[in-house]
Structures are given as C-alpha cells and as structure tokens.
Design a protein around this motif. Structure first.
Motif, mmCIF file in Angstrom:
data_model
loop_
_atom_site.group_PDB
_atom_site.id
_atom_site.type_symbol
_atom_site.label_atom_id
_atom_site.label_comp_id
_atom_site.label_asym_id
_atom_site.label_seq_id
_atom_site.Cartn_x
_atom_site.Cartn_y
_atom_site.Cartn_z
ATOM 1 N N GLY A 300 0.782 -1.227 0.000
ATOM 2 C CA GLY A 300 0.000 0.000 0.000
ATOM 3 C C GLY A 300 0.810 1.272 0.000
ATOM 4 N N LEU A 301 2.139 1.147 -0.011
ATOM 5 C CA LEU A 301 3.006 2.327 -0.023
ATOM 6 C C LEU A 301 3.223 2.830 -1.447
ATOM 7 N N PRO A 302 3.608 4.088 -1.599
ATOM 8 C CA PRO A 302 4.049 4.585 -2.904
ATOM 9 C C PRO A 302 5.318 3.857 -3.343
ATOM 10 N N PRO A 303 5.655 3.900 -4.636
ATOM 11 C CA PRO A 303 6.756 3.077 -5.152
ATOM 12 C C PRO A 303 8.114 3.375 -4.525
ATOM 13 N N LEU A 304 8.441 4.635 -4.288
ATOM 14 C CA LEU A 304 9.733 4.926 -3.679
ATOM 15 C C LEU A 304 9.832 4.255 -2.313
ATOM 16 N N GLN A 305 8.779 4.324 -1.523
ATOM 17 C CA GLN A 305 8.801 3.732 -0.194
ATOM 18 C C GLN A 305 8.745 2.204 -0.265
ATOM 19 N N ARG A 306 8.078 1.663 -1.288
ATOM 20 C CA ARG A 306 8.135 0.215 -1.501
ATOM 21 C C ARG A 306 9.563 -0.224 -1.791
ATOM 22 N N ALA A 307 10.278 0.584 -2.574
ATOM 23 C CA ALA A 307 11.667 0.246 -2.906
ATOM 24 C C ALA A 307 12.531 0.235 -1.652
ATOM 25 N N ALA A 362 12.294 10.544 -13.674
ATOM 26 C CA ALA A 362 11.829 9.904 -14.902
ATOM 27 C C ALA A 362 10.947 8.700 -14.621
ATOM 28 N N LEU A 363 10.028 8.462 -15.565
ATOM 29 C CA LEU A 363 9.219 7.257 -15.606
ATOM 30 C C LEU A 363 9.399 6.621 -16.974
ATOM 31 N N THR A 364 9.269 5.286 -17.036
ATOM 32 C CA THR A 364 9.151 4.620 -18.321
ATOM 33 C C THR A 364 7.672 4.388 -18.585
ATOM 34 N N ALA A 365 7.262 4.642 -19.804
ATOM 35 C CA ALA A 365 5.858 4.498 -20.181
ATOM 36 C C ALA A 365 5.763 3.541 -21.353
ATOM 37 N N SER A 366 4.973 2.466 -21.163
ATOM 38 C CA SER A 366 4.827 1.479 -22.237
ATOM 39 C C SER A 366 3.502 0.764 -22.058
ATOM 40 N N ASP A 367 2.700 0.747 -23.121
ATOM 41 C CA ASP A 367 1.427 0.027 -23.127
ATOM 42 C C ASP A 367 0.525 0.429 -21.949
ATOM 43 N N GLY A 368 0.525 1.724 -21.637
ATOM 44 C CA GLY A 368 -0.332 2.227 -20.574
ATOM 45 C C GLY A 368 0.168 1.947 -19.171
ATOM 46 N N ARG A 369 1.375 1.393 -19.055
ATOM 47 C CA ARG A 369 1.963 1.118 -17.747
ATOM 48 C C ARG A 369 3.133 2.063 -17.523
ATOM 49 N N TYR A 370 3.333 2.418 -16.241
ATOM 50 C CA TYR A 370 4.414 3.321 -15.868
ATOM 51 C C TYR A 370 5.275 2.664 -14.786
ATOM 52 N N GLN A 371 6.587 2.878 -14.889
ATOM 53 C CA GLN A 371 7.516 2.465 -13.834
ATOM 54 C C GLN A 371 8.440 3.634 -13.527
ATOM 55 N N ILE A 372 8.736 3.812 -12.255
ATOM 56 C CA ILE A 372 9.670 4.866 -11.878
ATOM 57 C C ILE A 372 11.091 4.382 -12.122
ATOM 58 N N VAL A 373 11.957 5.285 -12.539
ATOM 59 C CA VAL A 373 13.348 4.954 -12.809
ATOM 60 C C VAL A 373 14.177 5.305 -11.576
ATOM 61 N N LEU A 374 14.706 4.284 -10.898
ATOM 62 C CA LEU A 374 15.529 4.466 -9.708
ATOM 63 C C LEU A 374 16.914 3.868 -9.951
ATOM 64 N N LEU A 383 8.451 -1.168 -8.696
ATOM 65 C CA LEU A 383 8.657 0.125 -9.342
ATOM 66 C C LEU A 383 7.435 0.598 -10.124
ATOM 67 N N ASP A 384 6.401 -0.222 -10.216
ATOM 68 C CA ASP A 384 5.225 0.136 -11.001
ATOM 69 C C ASP A 384 4.455 1.267 -10.332
ATOM 70 N N VAL A 385 4.188 2.332 -11.073
ATOM 71 C CA VAL A 385 3.485 3.508 -10.528
ATOM 72 C C VAL A 385 2.184 3.781 -11.276
#
Length: 513
Positions: A300-307, A362-374, A383-385
């Motif tokens: 349930g955390l945001p991606p940075l905190q999940r990382a 930065a985020l990567t965007a592909s096929d409607g999905r986003y991932q944060i770049v860490l 990393l999925d946002v």
C-alpha cells in the motif's frame, strides 16, 4: 451535555521541568483564552524542577484560582506528570499540552463546543508546526466523525488532543510511566481504537507545536535502535489486539513502516547520520518488516517507499545508501505562470515537476503502464506507478507568517506526461498544472490580517515536497483585499556606494561644479 457550575469544561494538563522562560508563551495563551476562567482550569505538574519553574508556577496559581500546581519528585519523563495531572483534573475533558507550546486564543472554547456538538470522546484541533511537522492532510477539512478507516487519524499520534475524562477513566487509559520511546503512541492508539467518536476541528488553529533550538533530536545521539524498535513492537501489539488481519490492520501498520522506518532510511536523513548507527536501524527495521508485516502493508506504499522497504527487508544497506544519495537531490521545481486579484479573490496558475539534480524524475511508459526509474535494481512490480499516477496532485498552500496557520487553497489541477529529451524511447516525466482560486474574505474562516506566503505542494510517487512561490500578499484587516508585497530592491553594498560618491565628487571638481 453541558458542564455544571462546579465542573470545569476543560482541564489543561501540563508537565513542566526546568521550563525557564519557554513556559511564558503557554501561560500567556492560557490567560488569553476566550473560555472564561471559571469554565476551564490548568493543572501544571512540576516534575521536580531545579530552577525557578516551581516558584513561577506557584506565583501564577496564587494570582489565578483556575490555575493549580502539583509538585512531584523528578520522574525524568513526561508520562508520570501527565498521569498525575489527570488524577488531579476535574474537567469534563482533558487536554495534554507541552510546557513550551501554546494555544490559539479561542482554542479551548472551540474544542469544547465541537466535542459537545459531536458527543466526541476525542477531539483533535488543528495544529501549526514551528520547526516540526504536523499532520497536514488530516487538517484539510473538518471531520465530525473521523475513524481510523475513513481519515488519516493514524498520522496524529502525539498526546496534544482533547479527551473526555470519563472515557479515559472507563478504559483506564494512562501513560506507561517507565522511560520508553513512543509512549504517546501507546496511549493515543489505544484511545483511537476504543473511542466511540473522534472529531477533527480544522477551521481554527488550536495548538502551536514548536521545536526549540535547544531541544534534543531522536537521532544517533539519543536513540538506541534495539530499544526503540522493541518499543515499536509494543505499539504494534496494541493494534493487533484490537484488529483482525486485513486491510485496516495493514493500513495502521503502514504508518509505523512509513514514519518510523522508511523515513529514517531515505535521502538526506539517511546520509546525515553515522553509517554504523544507520546500519543498526536498517537491520532492526528489516527484522520487523519480515516478522510483523503482512504483504499488504508494503504493497500500500508509494513506489519509492516500496523500494526502500524491499531493500530493508533484504538487509541491503549498500542499496539503501545508493538510493538515499540519489534521493537527496530530489526537489520541486515550480513556477507561477500567472496571478490575478479581483477584489478579495486571488487566482494563481502554477506549474511544477519533481527533479533530481538538474534532471526531472523519470518514468518509463509502455502500453499504458508506468515504472519509476531508480538507481537500484528491483522487481518491476515494486517500481510500477501506474495506479499511483492518478493519485499525484499539486496543491497551493497559503501560510500566514504571523501565526503559522496553513490553509489548502481550492485548486483545479491536471497532470501531463512530457517526453524526456535525450533520455531514450518511452521515458517521460510528470508535469503538474494547478489553478488555485481563493477568496480572502473567507480564507482561514476570515482571519486573514497579516502576511501570507504561497507554496506549491507536490505529491507524487512517495514524495510530498514544498516549493516557495514568489508571491506574498498582505491583508490590512481580516477579510480585506490582499495586496501583493513586492520585495524591495536589494541595496547596493556600502563600499560600492562610497566609491560611486567619490567618483561623483571627482567628476564635479573636474567639471568645475
């Protein structure tokens, strides 16, 4: 429900130890209360002070019948003085104050009226932080019937609240008197879980919470990681005793994962502490993540905190340091595109984005999905946002310089993807646009006299960061039209002025003037 003539409506309980001049602001605020002296009392508990604090309080009590002082042997911790204060309190409600904080002039009257209106066991009044954080999201609006499920109550775990005294007595809710960390958490969490109704009053700043320059910080200098996180486990035990496994327990556990673990292991806070101490903290946190938290807590955390949680669970201290060094440079870049004043109404257009160093996050965007770049290698799911993108928002916040009140301005906002030039195919960053419109006749319930500063507050993927906007307004009176304060031009250094004047005198002599 109303107070009888013999029972004060509110008892303010204040532990005091060697307070010195720091207590005077609290005393002055109590003497200014709009609630009449016969309707409230202040119970100061002098915890064996060795300076003039005891004598100052005795002098105060002699002059004001609604102020009482109890002297006890030094306990070295605020818990026993608070318990002694409750035992001596006579009010329908009890408010716990620190000796260096202070109240808004109408705080007790408003808190009590709101408690009666809502038949509340607990009332949390809006707080202003001075050098320390307060639960800002909780005070976005009034909440007559707030629960741990429908409001961010769990973000407010200090004891600075109004409690129905009979509620504390019925459930024997007291502070644990042994010296320990997180004693407020044990008290407040149990109270939240047992309360039939908790209300949040957000339309008036009731309590000013200060961090003194000489106050100690809970860091490597004063926190033993093993002892601290053993005390944290005790708080989790209270939660587990009153909840079943599932979403609510996960939500409550997430508060301690986020605030007491992840926050210590990220960015500048991680980097400024001694490496061996941070490693101890990380290892203690890793044990709790593995032993106490269900998968839904970190999920349930945001991606940075999940990382950060994933690295902590793996005891990857080197990875935590690498991520902290990158995050230490993250900040909000914000600009004002336009602003307009029409009578008492101000409209501001703001654009903002997150950047690390001189590059957008930065985020990567592909096929409607986003991932944060860490800068660390982690499971793509962490990393999925994609779901979080819709939760990103840009707020505009006004802060009154004189009193510290913060008010969220009504905003319309949108978020856009913007391609990152030269960063490769499919890399974007989020650009936030907001238009805030506020009527100073109603801002802060019409209490607007003074100087107002504006900030952009960006919430995105695990960050909530502020950036000061170059707009300052002043209201000559409450509810008056705001007038922009234009910064004075910087004065030229005195040396330049003397050189300029000397050259002028030389030129005048040459010209025969």
């Amino acid at each position: 429900m109303t107070a009888s003539t013999n029972v004060p409506k509110v008892s303010v309980v204040v532990p005091a130890y060697n307070s010195g001049p720091h207590i005077e602001r609290l005393i002055a605020s109590l003497l200014r209360q709009s609630l009449q002296p016969g309707e409230f009392e202040a119970v100061f508990v002098d915890d064996g002070s060795t300076d003039s604090t005891g004598a100052r309080l005795d002098e105060l009590a002699a002059a004001h019948p609604h102020i009482r002082v109890v002297h006890i042997e030094n306990s070295g911790w605020p818990s026993r003085p608070r318990n002694v204060g409750v035992a001596n309190a006579r009010g329908e409600y009890v408010f716990f104050s620190d000796d260096d904080d202070w109240f808004g002039d109408e705080a007790l009257e408003r808190l009590y009226a709101y408690a009666v209106e809502n038949d509340a066991d607990i009332v949390i009044g809006k707080m202003a932080g001075h050098g320390r954080s307060v639960p800002r999201e909780l005070f976005r609006r009034d909440r007559p019937d707030a629960t741990l499920d429908n409001a961010p109550l769990i973000d407010s775990l200090t004891a600075h609240k109004l409690f129905r005294r009979s509620f504390l007595e019925e459930h024997e809710i007291r502070f644990v008197e042994e010296k320990r960390r997180l004693e407020d958490h044990l008290f407040v969490v149990r109270a939240f879980l047992l309360s039939k109704r908790t209300s949040v009053l957000s339309n008036y700043v009731c309590y000013h919470h200060i961090r003194r320059e000489d106050a100690g910080n809970v860091t490597a200098q004063g926190l033993d990681p093993a002892g601290y996180y053993a005390n944290l486990r005790d708080v989790l035990d209270v939660v587990d005793a009153h909840t079943e496994p599932g979403p609510l327990r996960d939500k409550l556990h997430r508060r301690w994962l986020r605030n007491e673990m992840v926050s210590r292991l990220r960015g500048k806070r991680f980097l400024r502490e001694p490496a061996d101490w941070v490693e101890q903290v990380a290892l203690e946190c890793g044990k709790i993540v593995r032993e106490r938290f269900a998968p839904g807590v970190a999920a349930g955390l945001p991606p940075l905190q999940r990382a950060i949680t994933a690295l902590t669970a793996a005891d990857d201290v080197a990875g935590l340091r690498e991520l902290a060094e990158w995050e230490a440079g993250v900040r909000v870049q914000a600009r004002v595109d336009d602003h307009r004043v029409d009578g008492t109404v101000l409209t501001v257009d703001v654009t903002a984005h997150l950047a690390s160093g001189d590059q957008p996050v930065a985020l990567t965007a592909s096929d409607g999905r986003y991932q944060i770049v860490l800068p660390v290698d982690l499971d793509p799911e962490i990393l999925d946002v994609t779901a979080r993108r819709a939760m990103a928002r840009l707020d505009v916040v006004a802060r009154r310089r004189e009193g510290g009140e913060e008010c969220f301005l009504p905003v319309e906002f949108r978020v856009e993807d913007e391609p990152l030039q030269g960063a490769g195919q499919g890399r974007v960053h989020l650009v936030h646009h907001a238009t805030a419109t506020v009527d100073f006749a109603t801002l802060n319930s019409g209490r607007t006299e003074g100087t107002w500063l504006l900030k952009a507050r960006l919430t995105e993927n695990g960050w909530t960061e502020d950036a000061r906007l170059p707009l300052t307004f002043r209201c000559a009176a409450d509810g008056a039209a705001p007038v922009r304060v234009v910064p004075a031009a910087k004065k030229k250094p005195a040396l330049h002025r003397r050189v300029r004047n000397r050259l002028r005198r030389v030129a005048n002599r040459l010209l025969g003037r």
